[in-house]
Design an enzyme around this catalytic site. Structure first.
Site, PDB file in Angstrom:
ATOM      1  N   ASP A 144      -7.043   4.168  -4.597  1.00 32.44           N
ATOM      2  CA  ASP A 144      -7.713   4.052  -3.295  1.00 32.44           C
ATOM      3  C   ASP A 144      -8.317   5.444  -3.072  1.00 32.44           C
ATOM      4  O   ASP A 144      -8.532   6.176  -4.056  1.00 32.44           O
ATOM      5  CB  ASP A 144      -6.717   3.657  -2.188  1.00 32.44           C
ATOM      6  CG  ASP A 144      -7.409   3.225  -0.888  1.00 32.44           C
ATOM      7  OD1 ASP A 144      -7.909   2.101  -0.839  1.00 32.44           O
ATOM      8  OD2 ASP A 144      -7.489   4.028   0.064  1.00 32.44           O
ATOM      9  N   LYS A 163       0.866  -1.184   0.000  1.00 30.30           N
ATOM     10  CA  LYS A 163       0.000   0.000   0.000  1.00 30.30           C
ATOM     11  C   LYS A 163       0.895   1.223   0.000  1.00 30.30           C
ATOM     12  O   LYS A 163       2.028   1.161   0.474  1.00 30.30           O
ATOM     13  CB  LYS A 163      -0.877   0.025   1.260  1.00 30.30           C
ATOM     14  CG  LYS A 163      -2.090   0.915   1.141  1.00 30.30           C
ATOM     15  CD  LYS A 163      -3.265   0.172   0.540  1.00 30.30           C
ATOM     16  CE  LYS A 163      -4.403   1.075   0.191  1.00 30.30           C
ATOM     17  NZ  LYS A 163      -5.580   0.286  -0.244  1.00 30.30           N
TER      18      LYS A 163
HETATM   19  P1  NDP Z   1     -12.967   7.720  -3.125  1.00 29.45           P
HETATM   20  O1  NDP Z   1     -11.890   8.708  -2.916  1.00 29.45           O
HETATM   21  O2  NDP Z   1     -13.500   7.493  -4.488  1.00 29.45           O
HETATM   22  O3  NDP Z   1     -14.227   8.060  -2.181  1.00 29.45           O
HETATM   23  C1  NDP Z   1     -14.071   8.145  -0.812  1.00 29.45           C
HETATM   24  C2  NDP Z   1     -15.400   8.531  -0.196  1.00 29.45           C
HETATM   25  O4  NDP Z   1     -15.321   8.411   1.213  1.00 29.45           O
HETATM   26  C3  NDP Z   1     -15.787   9.970  -0.477  1.00 29.45           C
HETATM   27  O5  NDP Z   1     -17.187  10.087  -0.502  1.00 29.45           O
HETATM   28  C4  NDP Z   1     -15.177  10.695   0.726  1.00 29.45           C
HETATM   29  O6  NDP Z   1     -15.800  11.933   1.022  1.00 29.45           O
HETATM   30  C5  NDP Z   1     -15.443   9.697   1.825  1.00 29.45           C
HETATM   31  N1  NDP Z   1     -14.430   9.860   2.858  1.00 29.45           N
HETATM   32  C6  NDP Z   1     -13.097   9.685   2.721  1.00 29.45           C
HETATM   33  N2  NDP Z   1     -12.449   9.947   3.863  1.00 29.45           N
HETATM   34  C7  NDP Z   1     -13.400  10.296   4.737  1.00 29.45           C
HETATM   35  C8  NDP Z   1     -13.371  10.666   6.099  1.00 29.45           C
HETATM   36  N3  NDP Z   1     -12.212  10.741   6.782  1.00 29.45           N
HETATM   37  N4  NDP Z   1     -14.556  10.936   6.698  1.00 29.45           N
HETATM   38  C9  NDP Z   1     -15.725  10.874   6.006  1.00 29.45           C
HETATM   39  N5  NDP Z   1     -15.813  10.524   4.710  1.00 29.45           N
HETATM   40  C10 NDP Z   1     -14.673  10.233   4.098  1.00 29.45           C
HETATM   41  O7  NDP Z   1     -12.412   6.365  -2.500  1.00 29.45           O
HETATM   42  P2  NDP Z   1     -12.910   4.867  -2.738  1.00 29.45           P
HETATM   43  O8  NDP Z   1     -14.374   4.828  -2.976  1.00 29.45           O
HETATM   44  O9  NDP Z   1     -11.991   4.249  -3.714  1.00 29.45           O
HETATM   45  O10 NDP Z   1     -12.571   4.208  -1.328  1.00 29.45           O
HETATM   46  C11 NDP Z   1     -13.530   4.120  -0.276  1.00 29.45           C
HETATM   47  C12 NDP Z   1     -13.099   3.037   0.709  1.00 29.45           C
HETATM   48  O11 NDP Z   1     -13.032   1.777   0.034  1.00 29.45           O
HETATM   49  C13 NDP Z   1     -11.721   3.216   1.345  1.00 29.45           C
HETATM   50  O12 NDP Z   1     -11.756   2.684   2.651  1.00 29.45           O
HETATM   51  C14 NDP Z   1     -10.817   2.351   0.480  1.00 29.45           C
HETATM   52  O13 NDP Z   1      -9.657   1.941   1.165  1.00 29.45           O
HETATM   53  C15 NDP Z   1     -11.746   1.186   0.218  1.00 29.45           C
HETATM   54  N6  NDP Z   1     -11.442   0.346  -0.930  1.00 29.45           N
HETATM   55  C16 NDP Z   1     -11.314   0.885  -2.179  1.00 29.45           C
HETATM   56  C17 NDP Z   1     -11.064   0.068  -3.259  1.00 29.45           C
HETATM   57  C18 NDP Z   1     -11.005   0.591  -4.644  1.00 29.45           C
HETATM   58  O14 NDP Z   1     -10.884  -0.225  -5.560  1.00 29.45           O
HETATM   59  N7  NDP Z   1     -11.104   1.871  -4.877  1.00 29.45           N
HETATM   60  C19 NDP Z   1     -10.877  -1.374  -3.087  1.00 29.45           C
HETATM   61  C20 NDP Z   1     -11.116  -1.852  -1.742  1.00 29.45           C
HETATM   62  C21 NDP Z   1     -11.372  -0.994  -0.719  1.00 29.45           C
HETATM   63  P3  NDP Z   1     -14.997  13.306   0.686  1.00 29.45           P
HETATM   64  O15 NDP Z   1     -14.978  13.362  -0.810  1.00 29.45           O
HETATM   65  O16 NDP Z   1     -15.786  14.373   1.326  1.00 29.45           O
HETATM   66  O17 NDP Z   1     -13.636  13.139   1.262  1.00 29.45           O
HETATM   67  O1  2IT Z   2      -7.926  -1.611  -0.762  1.00 26.62           O
HETATM   68  C1  2IT Z   2      -7.863  -2.122  -1.901  1.00 26.62           C
HETATM   69  O2  2IT Z   2      -8.001  -3.331  -2.064  1.00 26.62           O
HETATM   70  C2  2IT Z   2      -7.656  -1.237  -3.046  1.00 26.62           C
HETATM   71  N1  2IT Z   2      -7.609  -0.034  -2.859  1.00 26.62           N
HETATM   72  C3  2IT Z   2      -7.474  -1.808  -4.408  1.00 26.62           C
HETATM   73  C4  2IT Z   2      -6.056  -2.276  -4.619  1.00 26.62           C
HETATM   74  C5  2IT Z   2      -5.729  -2.711  -6.022  1.00 26.62           C
HETATM   75  O3  2IT Z   2      -4.544  -3.034  -6.216  1.00 26.62           O
HETATM   76  O4  2IT Z   2      -6.589  -2.766  -6.907  1.00 26.62           O
END
Ligand code: NDP
Ligand code: 2IT
Length: 450
Positions: free
Chosen positions: A170, A130
């Site tokens: 992420d 990461k």
């Molecule tokens: P994005 O940046 O696309 O979206 C994040 C969302 O979460 C936004 O709506 C953001 O709001 C909100 N958010 C982030 N930080 C905070 C906080 N501290 N408090 C409140 N709201 C918050 O990220 P992703 O959708 O990609 O990721 C979301 C989650 O999923 C994370 O935990 C990530 O690690 C996990 N994840 C992502 C994967 C991926 O493929 N993208 C895979 C597996 C897990 P704002 O815009 O206001 O900050």
């Molecule tokens: O938390 C996660 O699994 C991710 N943000 C996706 C990682 C990836 O390599 O696609």
């Protein structure tokens, strides 16, 4: 017997805390895993003697670097960049990059540690890593985001590669950022390779990668419901976040006949009791991905309630999908969810539930899918993107979606295999931790003391 394990857990954690002071999220993630694994390891002395868990809690390598860049006003900005290369026993390091002002070493180590077990669960050959930066993309121009990402990659490029370490997105890192990162890597190395995943589909990206985490988390909820002869059809679903994961969770839940009634961002949440249908979702995706606006605008447009500074767990639902960030559901929230009849929690985010919240779910014996199982669909399709890049081929949407769906079913089965209690209750926390651990542990044993 429980006391013996508690003592071993306390001793183990005391060492972790002493060695990694002030890394609270890392302690939390390791504690949860160790709680599941210590009884299992006691039954399997080969893992104990080789100190596999102790080795897994120590990153193979941590890279920390300066990221200087010039903002639009010509002012010098300095951020900090990181890459945690956690474990390469079963494949190249693999995991996302997070750009968010809260990013620090402890948060990235927790994410990297989770990633090792998650990637193992996917059945694909990927180690865990990461990285990211405390850079905040919010409010920055495209030009500033490009300047920053180019500077970030100007150091990172020497540590990564398609057979070494393959980053992806992420929080704060989506298609735009991956594009800039890939462009800079290609320029520095003079190589067009699958060094990053989540690429645009015209230049090596896999179809369904943007959808994969949200779809996968929904498929996992559906698999859990099947164990109780139920489905998402007709269920009221609360979702947090409004980013990549949340958006495609909403899409898939709606396709499967459920009704999503909430979305959130860091300013608050919206409650739309009529449900977020395909048109409203399209509006929200444009708002978030193109206009980069705030979720409150959804409430203004559709005349529904916006709860400033609040999280959606006070809304009555059958199913909750936390898709924003770590520790966004606390013990009180979990009690409210359960009291309101929620009986499925499938985590799209990484570690969104606090230890107190997890305890509430397990006590109430609801269907709880922890992040490392429920959100593994994203990295799984990243793995499929790596395969397609190596073959220089691309699969159709249907092919990739079918593979994703099968992987989520397989992960579910692994959780059942390792997590079923004597009374038939499926403890997915134990299932995911032990199921993810065994493959990595066997590979580490086979590869000697490295
Ligand atoms: P994005 O940046 O696309 O979206 C994040 C969302 O979460 C936004 O709506 C953001 O709001 C909100 N958010 C982030 N930080 C905070 C906080 N501290 N408090 C409140 N709201 C918050 O990220 P992703 O959708 O990609 O990721 C979301 C989650 O999923 C994370 O935990 C990530 O690690 C996990 N994840 C992502 C994967 C991926 O493929 N993208 C895979 C597996 C897990 P704002 O815009 O206001 O900050
Ligand atoms: O938390 C996660 O699994 C991710 N943000 C996706 C990682 C990836 O390599 O696609």
């Amino acid at each position: 017997m429980a006391n013996v394990f508690d003592q071993k857990l306390n001793d183990f954690m005391a060492k972790i805390i002493a060695k990694n002071p002030s890394e609270m999220e890392f302690h939390q993630a390791v504690h949860e895993v160790a709680e599941s694994l210590i009884p299992f390891i006691e039954e399997h002395p080969k893992y104990k003697d080789a100190k596999i868990l102790e080795r897994m809690a120590e990153p193979e390598r941590v890279i920390l670097f300066r990221v200087p860049w010039l903002d639009d006003k010509g002012e010098v900005q300095i951020n900090r960049g990181y890459r945690i290369e956690m474990n390469s026993a079963i494949g190249p390091y693999k995991g996302g990059l997070r750009f968010h002002p809260t990013v620090n070493l402890g948060i990235l180590k927790f994410l990297a540690f989770e990633q090792v077990l998650k990637n193992s669960l996917t059945t694909l050959p990927m180690g865990g890593g990461k990285g990211g930066s405390d850079f905040d993309p919010k409010g920055k121009s495209d030009n500033e985001v490009m300047k920053f990402t180019q500077s970030f990659m100007s150091e990172l490029f020497r540590h990564i590669g398609p057979d070494t370490d393959v980053p992806a997105g992420d929080i704060g890192v989506g298609g735009r950022e991956i594009g800039f990162l890939f462009g800079q890597y290609k320029r520095l190395r003079n190589e067009f390779t699958g060094v990053l995943t989540g690429k645009g589909r015209e230049w090596g990206g896999s179809l369904i990668r943007p959808e994969a985490t949200g779809y996968g988390c929904t498929y996992f909820a559906e698999e859990m419901l099947k164990t109780r002869n139920d489905s998402l059809k007709g269920k009221v679903v609360t979702v947090s976040g409004s980013g990549n994961v949340a958006q495609y969770a909403v899409e898939k839940v709606t396709q499967l006949g459920g009704k999503v009634v909430t979305l959130s961002d860091s300013s608050g949440f919206i409650h739309d009791p009529k449900g977020i249908d395909a048109d409203k979702l399209a509006y929200m995706m444009n708002l978030k991905n193109v206009k980069r606006g705030r979720i409150k605008e959804y409430a203004d447009k559709y005349g529904c309630e916006f709860y400033e500074g609040k999280r959606p767990w006070m809304i009555k639902c059958d199913v909750a999908l936390p898709c924003a960030t770590q520790n966004e559901v606390n013990e009180e929230d979990a009690k409210t969810l359960v009291a309101n009849g929620c009986f499925v929690v499938s985590e799209g985010a990484n570690m969104p539930s606090t230890p107190g919240a997890v305890e509430v779910y397990l006590k109430a014996k609801i269907l709880f899918g922890p992040g490392k199982a429920a959100n593994a669909g994203g990295v799984a399709v990243s793995g499929l993107e790596m395969t397609q890049n190596s073959m220089r081929l691309s699969w159709t949407r249907e092919e990739v979606d079918a593979k994703l769906h099968q992987i989520m079913r397989d992960i579910h089965e692994t959780c059942v295999k390792y997590g079923k209690d004597a009374d038939g209750f499926i403890n997915y926390v134990n299932g995911a931790n032990i199921g993810g651990f065994v493959k990595v542990a066997e590979a580490m044993l086979a590869q000697g003391l490295v």
